[in-house]
Write a protein that holds these residues in place. Structure first.
Motif, PDB file in Angstrom:
ATOM      1  N   LEU A   1      75.041 -42.764  68.331  1.00 48.85           N
ATOM      2  CA  LEU A   1      74.743 -44.076  68.909  1.00 48.85           C
ATOM      3  C   LEU A   1      75.706 -45.146  68.411  1.00 48.85           C
ATOM      4  CD1 LEU A   1      70.835 -44.028  68.889  1.00 48.85           C
ATOM      5  CD2 LEU A   1      72.367 -43.727  70.835  1.00 48.85           C
ATOM      6  N   THR A   2      76.174 -45.009  67.191  1.00 46.14           N
ATOM      7  CA  THR A   2      77.169 -45.959  66.687  1.00 46.14           C
ATOM      8  C   THR A   2      78.452 -45.862  67.498  1.00 46.14           C
ATOM      9  OG1 THR A   2      76.270 -45.877  64.442  1.00 46.14           O
ATOM     10  CG2 THR A   2      78.548 -46.616  64.684  1.00 46.14           C
ATOM     11  N   ASP A   3      78.881 -44.627  67.812  1.00 44.08           N
ATOM     12  CA  ASP A   3      80.091 -44.454  68.623  1.00 44.08           C
ATOM     13  C   ASP A   3      79.878 -44.949  70.048  1.00 44.08           C
ATOM     14  OD1 ASP A   3      82.474 -42.818  67.299  1.00 44.08           O
ATOM     15  OD2 ASP A   3      80.607 -42.137  66.417  1.00 44.08           O
ATOM     16  N   ILE A   4      78.688 -44.728  70.591  1.00 48.38           N
ATOM     17  CA  ILE A   4      78.391 -45.214  71.938  1.00 48.38           C
ATOM     18  C   ILE A   4      78.420 -46.743  71.971  1.00 48.38           C
ATOM     19  CG2 ILE A   4      76.538 -45.440  73.648  1.00 48.38           C
ATOM     20  CD1 ILE A   4      75.830 -42.534  73.115  1.00 48.38           C
ATOM     21  N   ALA A   5      77.847 -47.364  70.951  1.00 48.26           N
ATOM     22  CA  ALA A   5      77.849 -48.831  70.881  1.00 48.26           C
ATOM     23  C   ALA A   5      79.274 -49.363  70.868  1.00 48.26           C
ATOM     24  CB  ALA A   5      77.091 -49.293  69.643  1.00 48.26           C
TER      25      ALA A   5
ATOM     26  N   ILE B   1      73.646 -51.412  70.574  1.00 52.89           N
ATOM     27  CA  ILE B   1      73.722 -51.171  72.018  1.00 52.89           C
ATOM     28  C   ILE B   1      72.931 -52.264  72.733  1.00 52.89           C
ATOM     29  CG2 ILE B   1      73.116 -49.569  73.877  1.00 52.89           C
ATOM     30  CD1 ILE B   1      73.480 -47.302  71.809  1.00 52.89           C
ATOM     31  N   GLN B   2      73.634 -53.119  73.426  1.00 54.20           N
ATOM     32  CA  GLN B   2      73.013 -54.269  74.080  1.00 54.20           C
ATOM     33  C   GLN B   2      72.617 -53.946  75.517  1.00 54.20           C
ATOM     34  OE1 GLN B   2      72.352 -57.065  72.241  1.00 54.20           O
ATOM     35  NE2 GLN B   2      73.213 -55.817  70.571  1.00 54.20           N
ATOM     36  N   ASN B   3      71.424 -54.378  75.895  1.00 52.88           N
ATOM     37  CA  ASN B   3      70.908 -54.205  77.268  1.00 52.88           C
ATOM     38  C   ASN B   3      71.026 -52.757  77.759  1.00 52.88           C
ATOM     39  OD1 ASN B   3      70.430 -57.067  77.537  1.00 52.88           O
ATOM     40  ND2 ASN B   3      72.642 -57.306  77.840  1.00 52.88           N
ATOM     41  N   PRO B   4      70.494 -51.793  77.016  1.00 49.41           N
ATOM     42  CA  PRO B   4      70.597 -50.389  77.436  1.00 49.41           C
ATOM     43  C   PRO B   4      69.755 -50.103  78.676  1.00 49.41           C
ATOM     44  CG  PRO B   4      69.103 -50.592  75.577  1.00 49.41           C
ATOM     45  CD  PRO B   4      69.730 -51.940  75.764  1.00 49.41           C
TER      46      PRO B   4
ATOM     47  N   ALA C   1      81.982 -47.820  72.069  1.00 45.62           N
ATOM     48  CA  ALA C   1      82.600 -47.559  73.378  1.00 45.62           C
ATOM     49  C   ALA C   1      82.122 -48.560  74.420  1.00 45.62           C
ATOM     50  CB  ALA C   1      82.285 -46.131  73.827  1.00 45.62           C
ATOM     51  N   MET C   2      80.839 -48.903  74.391  1.00 44.61           N
ATOM     52  CA  MET C   2      80.286 -49.863  75.336  1.00 44.61           C
ATOM     53  C   MET C   2      80.846 -51.260  75.081  1.00 44.61           C
ATOM     54  SD  MET C   2      76.318 -48.531  75.444  1.00 44.61           S
ATOM     55  CE  MET C   2      75.746 -49.720  76.676  1.00 44.61           C
ATOM     56  N   ARG C   3      81.016 -51.606  73.826  1.00 47.87           N
ATOM     57  CA  ARG C   3      81.523 -52.937  73.494  1.00 47.87           C
ATOM     58  C   ARG C   3      83.013 -53.070  73.822  1.00 47.87           C
ATOM     59  NH1 ARG C   3      80.914 -52.647  68.430  1.00 47.87           N
ATOM     60  NH2 ARG C   3      83.099 -52.132  68.013  1.00 47.87           N
ATOM     61  N   ASP C   4      83.789 -52.028  73.511  1.00 44.81           N
ATOM     62  CA  ASP C   4      85.241 -52.119  73.676  1.00 44.81           C
ATOM     63  C   ASP C   4      85.692 -51.910  75.114  1.00 44.81           C
ATOM     64  OD1 ASP C   4      85.283 -52.460  70.951  1.00 44.81           O
ATOM     65  OD2 ASP C   4      85.849 -50.382  70.507  1.00 44.81           O
ATOM     66  N   GLY C   5      84.869 -51.224  75.923  1.00 43.21           N
ATOM     67  CA  GLY C   5      85.308 -50.850  77.266  1.00 43.21           C
ATOM     68  C   GLY C   5      84.925 -51.811  78.372  1.00 43.21           C
ATOM     69  N   GLY C   6      84.183 -52.875  78.052  1.00 42.85           N
ATOM     70  CA  GLY C   6      83.810 -53.833  79.091  1.00 42.85           C
ATOM     71  C   GLY C   6      82.602 -53.392  79.893  1.00 42.85           C
TER      72      GLY C   6
ATOM     73  N   ILE D   1      82.335 -39.521  74.891  1.00 43.56           N
ATOM     74  CA  ILE D   1      81.796 -40.860  74.640  1.00 43.56           C
ATOM     75  C   ILE D   1      82.903 -41.909  74.683  1.00 43.56           C
ATOM     76  CG2 ILE D   1      80.771 -42.337  72.860  1.00 43.56           C
ATOM     77  CD1 ILE D   1      79.150 -39.885  71.963  1.00 43.56           C
ATOM     78  N   LYS D   2      84.053 -41.584  74.090  1.00 50.25           N
ATOM     79  CA  LYS D   2      85.111 -42.583  73.927  1.00 50.25           C
ATOM     80  C   LYS D   2      86.113 -42.601  75.073  1.00 50.25           C
ATOM     81  CE  LYS D   2      84.814 -42.078  68.900  1.00 50.25           C
ATOM     82  NZ  LYS D   2      85.533 -41.666  67.670  1.00 50.25           N
ATOM     83  N   ASP D   3      85.998 -41.687  76.042  1.00 55.50           N
ATOM     84  CA  ASP D   3      86.983 -41.542  77.117  1.00 55.50           C
ATOM     85  C   ASP D   3      87.073 -42.829  77.938  1.00 55.50           C
ATOM     86  OD1 ASP D   3      88.505 -40.898  79.343  1.00 55.50           O
ATOM     87  OD2 ASP D   3      87.696 -38.876  79.504  1.00 55.50           O
ATOM     88  N   SER D   4      88.154 -43.556  77.775  1.00 52.87           N
ATOM     89  CA  SER D   4      88.340 -44.822  78.496  1.00 52.87           C
ATOM     90  C   SER D   4      89.188 -44.652  79.751  1.00 52.87           C
ATOM     91  CB  SER D   4      89.016 -45.853  77.575  1.00 52.87           C
ATOM     92  OG  SER D   4      90.288 -45.377  77.138  1.00 52.87           O
TER      93      SER D   4
END
Length: 265
Positions: free
Chosen positions: A184-188, A235-238, A190-195, A157-160
């Protein structure tokens, strides 16, 4: 031209007869050796979905926790059977099968010394001679045999750096689970921090769509409810796609000539 690279650029998708796109402007690059990770809580139908893609009953799939180890499936387009190699936590080979079966997989999964299973075979309908696609079936955090298995799921999930595509499988009949809340918290994050590209690599599969009550609600309403649920977790705009892994699996098995039981018919 980049050989062996699959690129999604500004991809949109709309269901037939729908008034608007359910996904818009998806951008994603899959490089050779790319991993597609299947993540989901117990009972989401993750293993059934992978079996549907494989076109055979290979991964244990029951109405209980069935994946306690990490299984990596390497696509080999010319293969006629699946073969498997089993490793322990120290990366020692402890068993192998040249013709891998569901019974073997049950045996391997039940063996407490099994840490990882490497599977090689043809993933039906996918040509990846230059891409070298790898599907990873991960244990749910509450079903992980070791902390390393649990950490492996979170690392995907966190692999950037390598940015594996993640298919997060949701049980349409039971969205609220403790496993989901944590993941889902971790996914949110990762999605927010990774662009933008980090966001696009997460696809949410709304499984068990065959159990929708379409007499009273259309499919789009179920998708909207799922989006609302995911947005509550940040999680925005999934990107949400409904599916029925069980029905898809039966269709694949029927095409391969399998004789169905009375229940399956």
């Amino acid at each position: 031209e980049k050989k062996g690279i699959v690129e999604f650029k500004n991809v949109c998708f709309r269901y037939p007869d729908a008034n608007e796109d359910v996904i818009t402007d998806v951008n994603f690059i899959a490089k050779p050796g790319t991993t597609t990770a299947f993540i989901g809580s117990t009972g989401s139908g993750k293993s059934t979905l992978i079996n549907a893609m494989l076109g055979t009953e290979l991964l244990p799939a029951r109405n209980e926790a069935t994946t306690a180890t990490i299984a990596r499936i390497h696509d080999e387009d010319d293969a006629t059977v699946f073969r498997g190699i089993v490793y322990d936590k120290d990366d020692n080979e402890i068993s192998s099968r040249e013709v891998l079966t569901l019974e073997n997989m049950n045996e391997f999964n039940d063996n407490p010394n099994t840490a990882r299973i490497e599977i090689f075979g043809n993933i039906v309908g996918i040509s990846s001679q230059s891409l070298k696609l790898v599907l990873t079936d991960t244990p749910g955090p509450n079903n992980s045999r070791t902390d390393e298995h649990k950490n492996h799921t979170y690392r995907l999930i966190k692999d950037s750096k390598y940015k594996p595509m993640v298919l997060y499988i949701l049980n349409a009949t039971q969205l609220e689970t403790n496993d989901d809340n944590s993941l889902l918290t971790d996914i949110a994050n990762a999605m927010r921090d990774g662009g933008r590209q980090a966001s696009d690599r997460f696809i949410f599969v709304l499984n068990k769509a065959d159990e929708f009550d379409t007499d009273n609600e259309d499919v789009q309403k179920y998708i909207d409810k799922t989006k609302d649920y995911l947005e509550k977790h940040g999680i925005q705009n999934p990107k949400v796609f409904p599916c029925s892994s069980y029905v898809a699996k039966l269709i694949r098995l029927f095409k391969s000539g399998k004789q169905f039981t009375k229940k399956e018919r």
